[in-house]
Design a protein around this motif. Structure first.
Motif, PDB file in Angstrom:
ATOM      1  N   ASN A 146       0.871  -1.182   0.000  1.00  0.00           N
ATOM      2  CA  ASN A 146       0.000   0.000   0.000  1.00  0.00           C
ATOM      3  C   ASN A 146       0.907   1.230   0.000  1.00  0.00           C
ATOM      4  O   ASN A 146       1.815   1.291  -0.803  1.00  0.00           O
ATOM      5  CB  ASN A 146      -0.988  -0.035   1.165  1.00  0.00           C
ATOM      6  CG  ASN A 146      -0.315  -0.275   2.515  1.00  0.00           C
ATOM      7  OD1 ASN A 146       0.900  -0.226   2.665  1.00  0.00           O
ATOM      8  ND2 ASN A 146      -1.132  -0.515   3.527  1.00  0.00           N
TER       9      ASN A 146
ATOM     10  N   HIS B 296      -5.792   1.645   2.985  1.00  0.00           N
ATOM     11  CA  HIS B 296      -6.376   0.519   2.250  1.00  0.00           C
ATOM     12  C   HIS B 296      -6.071   0.604   0.757  1.00  0.00           C
ATOM     13  O   HIS B 296      -6.716  -0.077  -0.045  1.00  0.00           O
ATOM     14  CB  HIS B 296      -7.886   0.477   2.476  1.00  0.00           C
ATOM     15  CG  HIS B 296      -8.278   0.496   3.921  1.00  0.00           C
ATOM     16  ND1 HIS B 296      -7.937  -0.513   4.796  1.00  0.00           N
ATOM     17  CD2 HIS B 296      -8.952   1.416   4.657  1.00  0.00           C
ATOM     18  CE1 HIS B 296      -8.398  -0.224   6.009  1.00  0.00           C
ATOM     19  NE2 HIS B 296      -9.011   0.943   5.953  1.00  0.00           N
TER      20      HIS B 296
ATOM     21  N   TYR C 253      -4.161  -0.611  -1.552  1.00  0.00           N
ATOM     22  CA  TYR C 253      -3.264  -1.695  -1.932  1.00  0.00           C
ATOM     23  C   TYR C 253      -3.122  -1.798  -3.449  1.00  0.00           C
ATOM     24  O   TYR C 253      -4.099  -1.651  -4.187  1.00  0.00           O
ATOM     25  CB  TYR C 253      -3.773  -3.032  -1.391  1.00  0.00           C
ATOM     26  CG  TYR C 253      -3.523  -3.223   0.084  1.00  0.00           C
ATOM     27  CD1 TYR C 253      -2.387  -3.884   0.532  1.00  0.00           C
ATOM     28  CD2 TYR C 253      -4.417  -2.737   1.035  1.00  0.00           C
ATOM     29  CE1 TYR C 253      -2.139  -4.064   1.886  1.00  0.00           C
ATOM     30  CE2 TYR C 253      -4.182  -2.908   2.398  1.00  0.00           C
ATOM     31  CZ  TYR C 253      -3.041  -3.573   2.813  1.00  0.00           C
ATOM     32  OH  TYR C 253      -2.809  -3.736   4.151  1.00  0.00           O
TER      33      TYR C 253
ATOM     34  N   ARG D 146      -5.649  -8.317   3.472  1.00  0.00           N
ATOM     35  CA  ARG D 146      -5.477  -7.953   2.067  1.00  0.00           C
ATOM     36  C   ARG D 146      -4.079  -8.340   1.585  1.00  0.00           C
ATOM     37  O   ARG D 146      -3.914  -8.790   0.433  1.00  0.00           O
ATOM     38  CB  ARG D 146      -5.703  -6.453   1.868  1.00  0.00           C
ATOM     39  CG  ARG D 146      -5.678  -6.022   0.414  1.00  0.00           C
ATOM     40  CD  ARG D 146      -6.944  -6.440  -0.332  1.00  0.00           C
ATOM     41  NE  ARG D 146      -6.832  -6.163  -1.755  1.00  0.00           N
ATOM     42  CZ  ARG D 146      -6.609  -7.083  -2.695  1.00  0.00           C
ATOM     43  NH1 ARG D 146      -6.476  -8.348  -2.360  1.00  0.00           N
ATOM     44  NH2 ARG D 146      -6.531  -6.743  -3.958  1.00  0.00           N
TER      45      ARG D 146
END
Length: 435
Positions: free
Chosen positions: A273, A283, A285, A320
């Motif tokens: 990220n 978030h 990524y 993730r």
């Protein structure tokens, strides 16, 4: 005393050039506030303000064998863990400081467990060690560009002894080079302003490192930072030259050469990220298909990729990150031959992707399909032995279609009538050539 020897250098670099893909891990006290590993500096925290994270750190979910398995399944061949980052906190049991994992609730040497886990999975062992230390009293505070107290004149440097800090830093490097068996890679970070080279006692430091770990590969950041090449690129290597160049958050536009035109070993260190250490609100990524293509780009230019994971406060990989590693691993399982031991192909870059090569085999990486048969630029048609789809080994015929009759000197491969590639990320054609 260490002296550069080209033959010895090339020999110790063999595994590294073959590996091409590694995992970086940034983990420490900064994983608890989860606003990046530079939080003490960016927020100008005092030691007292930062202390609560030391008291909270427990590594309750730290399972380095799982980390190593995930790296291996993703197709990575080596790992590098932050044994000590700029905040001065040590994940290893140093006898020269109390600021270490063994004095937290974790209560144990986390580097020891990591090293054993990585070796158990058959991966090469790397440790990151910073040259900076924002915890040590003798490291410059006021007006140092990076120190949390840089804007606090009351934290002046009048009574600080930088020579004493250098001895402390050298002793800690000696510990990690002595207490954990053979290290394959030592990743120093980083030089800046006048803090470079002999300011770190670099010649003496590397003579000690090389005497303890003669095969270890070392980055170039005793001389430079994420920017800059170092003395090996200048063809006048210092005793503390880097074995490879370490571009950060960028892939060089072209392969890197030294001043005499020889290819340089290099490694792009890249975050998944936008942070190295765990960041709870980041978030953003990079998708696995993008990272696969960027790995291919690195290899096609003669470089490695070191892809970072920032475990959370407890030691878990973010979900993730796990998903991305798994997706990369599925591609690598089928296509790893186009990465490991490969390098630049010496043929023109095709519009549809990139080319890597190893020996007499050229790997044409197709990021998108072509209209009509696929041109394999730069190949001698008379020397093509066979073309195979790398993922499943089936034969790809050389095209004899009339549509490319205007280009008789170019080899074209026929993928059939389907305009959609079997692998939408990167479909690899392995083209073996006769001698």
């Amino acid at each position: 005393m260490y002296q550069f020897n080209r033959e010895e250098y090339e020999k110790r670099m063999e595994w590294y050039r073959d590996a091409r893909f590694g995992m970086f891990i940034h983990w420490g006290l900064y994983s608890i506030p989860a606003r990046g590993e530079w939080i003490r500096s960016t927020e100008e925290m005092t030691i007292e303000e930062y202390q609560k994270y030391f008291e909270e750190f427990d590594a309750r979910d730290f399972k380095p064998r799982e980390w190593a398995r995930m790296a291996k399944q993703a197709g990575m061949k080596y790992m590098v863990l932050t044994a000590k980052h700029h905040d001065g906190f040590c994940l290893f049991d140093s006898k020269y400081t109390e600021y270490k994992a063994t004095n937290t609730k974790a209560g144990r040497d986390l580097v020891k467990e990591y090293v054993e886990a990585v070796r158990a999975e058959g991966l090469k062992v790397g440790l990151y060690f910073t040259l900076l230390d924002w915890y040590h009293d003798d490291y410059p505070h006021y007006q140092d560009r990076n120190h949390p107290m840089r804007n606090h004149p009351e934290c002046g440097n009048e009574n600080r002894d930088f020579g004493r800090y250098i001895e402390y830093m050298h002793r800690q490097v000696e510990e990690i080079c002595t207490n954990y068996g053979q290290l394959d890679l030592l990743w120093f970070d980083f030089s800046y302003d006048d803090m470079r080279g002999e300011k770190w006692g670099a010649t003496r430091l590397i003579n000690m490192v090389r005497s303890l770990q003669p095969q270890v590969i070392i980055d170039n950041r005793l001389e430079v930072s994420g920017e800059g090449m170092g003395s090996l690129a200048e063809c006048s290597p210092t005793p503390y030259h880097g074995d490879f160049v370490s571009p950060e958050q960028i892939i060089p536009p072209n392969g890197l050469l030294d001043k005499e035109g020889r290819p340089l070993a290099w490694e792009a260190c890249v975050t998944m990220n936008n942070h190295w250490g765990y960041c709870g609100t980041d978030h953003f990524y990079k998708p696995a298909p993008m990272l696969i293509k960027k790995l291919v780009e690195c290899v096609s230019k003669g470089g490695n990729m070191l892809l970072n994971v920032g475990p959370d406060a407890y030691g878990n990989f973010p979900p993730r990150s796990v998903e991305i590693l798994e997706e990369i691993g599925r591609w690598m399982k089928k296509n790893g031959d186009s990465i490991y031991g490969c390098g630049p192909a010496g043929v023109p870059k095709p519009d549809y992707g990139r080319v890597t090569s190893k020996g007499n085999t050229y790997y044409f990486h197709m990021f998108e399909n072509t209209i009509g048969p696929v041109p394999l630029l730069g190949l001698d048609k008379s020397r093509v032995k066979k073309i195979r789809a790398l993922a499943d080994g089936y034969e790809i015929p050389v095209s004899d279609s009339w549509v490319h009759s205007d280009y008789p000197d170019i080899v074209f491969a026929s993928l059939g009538p389907d305009p959609v590639l079997p692998d939408p990320t990167d479909y690899v054609l392995a083209v073996e050539m006769n001698e």
